[in-house]
Design an enzyme around this catalytic site. Sequence first.
Site, mmCIF file in Angstrom:
data_model
loop_
_atom_site.group_PDB
_atom_site.id
_atom_site.type_symbol
_atom_site.label_atom_id
_atom_site.label_comp_id
_atom_site.label_asym_id
_atom_site.label_seq_id
_atom_site.Cartn_x
_atom_site.Cartn_y
_atom_site.Cartn_z
ATOM 1 N N TYR A 173 67.237 14.217 82.388
ATOM 2 C CA TYR A 173 67.380 15.021 81.171
ATOM 3 C C TYR A 173 68.496 14.461 80.292
ATOM 4 C CZ TYR A 173 64.093 18.169 83.327
ATOM 5 O OH TYR A 173 62.960 18.689 83.890
ATOM 6 N N GLU A 214 52.937 17.390 87.436
ATOM 7 C CA GLU A 214 54.139 18.196 87.672
ATOM 8 C C GLU A 214 54.243 19.323 86.642
ATOM 9 O OE1 GLU A 214 58.801 17.587 88.935
ATOM 10 O OE2 GLU A 214 57.855 16.025 87.733
ATOM 11 N N ASP A 256 61.005 19.695 91.741
ATOM 12 C CA ASP A 256 62.071 19.280 92.648
ATOM 13 C C ASP A 256 63.001 20.461 92.924
ATOM 14 O OD1 ASP A 256 63.445 19.529 90.243
ATOM 15 O OD2 ASP A 256 63.388 17.384 89.829
ATOM 16 N N ASP A 265 63.832 23.416 87.806
ATOM 17 C CA ASP A 265 63.169 23.158 86.527
ATOM 18 C C ASP A 265 61.705 22.774 86.666
ATOM 19 O OD1 ASP A 265 64.218 20.515 87.514
ATOM 20 O OD2 ASP A 265 63.120 19.821 85.759
#
Length: 497
Positions: A234, A474, A86, A83
């Site tokens: 999430y 990120e 990571d 996603d």
Amino acid sequence: MASSLNLLHLLLILLTLSSATATFRHRRTASHNYRDALTKSILFFEGQRSGRLPPNQRMTWRRNSGLLDGSAMKVDLVGGYYDAGDNVKFGFPMAFTTTMLSWSVLEFGGMMKSELGNAKTAIRWATDYLLKATAQPDTIYVQVGDANKDHACWERPEDMDTQRTVIKIDRNNPGTDVAAETAAALAAASLVFRKSDPNYSKVLLRRAIRVFAFANKYRGAYSDGLKSYVCPFYCSYSGYQDELLWGAAWLQKATRSPTYLNFIQSNGQTLGVDENDNNFGWDNKHAGAKILLSKAFLLQKVQSLHDYKGHADSFICSLVPGVPSSQTQYTPGGLLFRMDDSNMQYVTSTTFLLVTYAKFLTRSHTVANCGGAIVTARRLRTIAKKQVDYLLGDNPMRMSFMVGYGPRFPERIHHRGSSLPSISAHPAKIDCGSGFNFMHSESPNPNILVGAVVGGPDEHDRYTDERSDYFQTEPATYTNAPLVGTLAYLAHSYGQI
């Protein structure tokens, strides 16, 4: 006198509409190469791929990874996308990414020309995985990898040796939010492939119908039962009502079945359509559902969805500076600002809704009514363009927030694969702990993750190009996905494509 004023008001609206329609094929020269940005925004997804990479892989510093994913549960979960920076595959944001890539193609794919094939490939990489994750009835595999253990390492995806824990939802542990979003993704993608690959489209739609039925029948937030695995990464903070409305909206669009229209009519209020929650993103879909359903009323003349024009106006008006119902914060440099953590995801998702709603208004020859103030499609496009231009470099930092675009862009993004030497440059394994030497280094990332849009600056337009600042540096798939559609629109509008 009153009737004369009303007539004058109507004439003004008609003049504004005709002006907006006629002039938004831009007379001016664009300050940015939107076509180049579009190409790069799609290329980014190749850098996020998990699984066995194809021979035509363009992001060549990436290699195969996660080839045993799912084996712990004796299922095939190879593929899909990481996603963000990571090495975990989170099903909830992956499904939203897929829905938004599909919506980008459905609204603006006709403007993408040579990039349409690449956009469809990016969608299919996700849907092939989502079909695997939903292969068993009343079960969805919603995560591969232990996020806490993964985050304790700084490893290339190709080297990862952390636990590839497999997380699922089922009848006993429901996850209406992630299931309904997955149904939305499959339904939206089925429309993308309806003409080019009708058999695949049918497979996607049948699966979407089944998955939505599961989402609706076994209700509950997935983070209630899976809190230790999915939170705080999430968590479903907004609940699952927004996803049920959103999933039903996509299935209504894909099937044209009265079943879903009846569901929306009967449940819209209880599913929160009146709520003024204006953060459209991987967690909250209300605003997107309002815009999508307004199209059915405005363009397909589905009269029973009349109220969704008002709901959509309400959301859109909250974004327009200077109107009575405006409630959106902008930075001094003009960037829409929602929150410190990856704010750019809200910029790209909101911008997409602006240009999409502008399209619906133009085609239906109408305007947004903002508490008595009239807002035209052209005004919405102007706001959207300003956001994209800020992202691409028209900002106080004088830098692009898309990696690889423009003369100055983030060089130290919070992304494991990008920040560690590639396999070709460093064939030996870099283990869990050793990777942090690279993470804490001040050197630019050795591998350029072309097209990645980072989290972006703070509310004062300040940006720190440091790997450790994941709020700002990120990238994420769900930040790029809606931008694809907006860039296609802008590239076409300026005659670049």
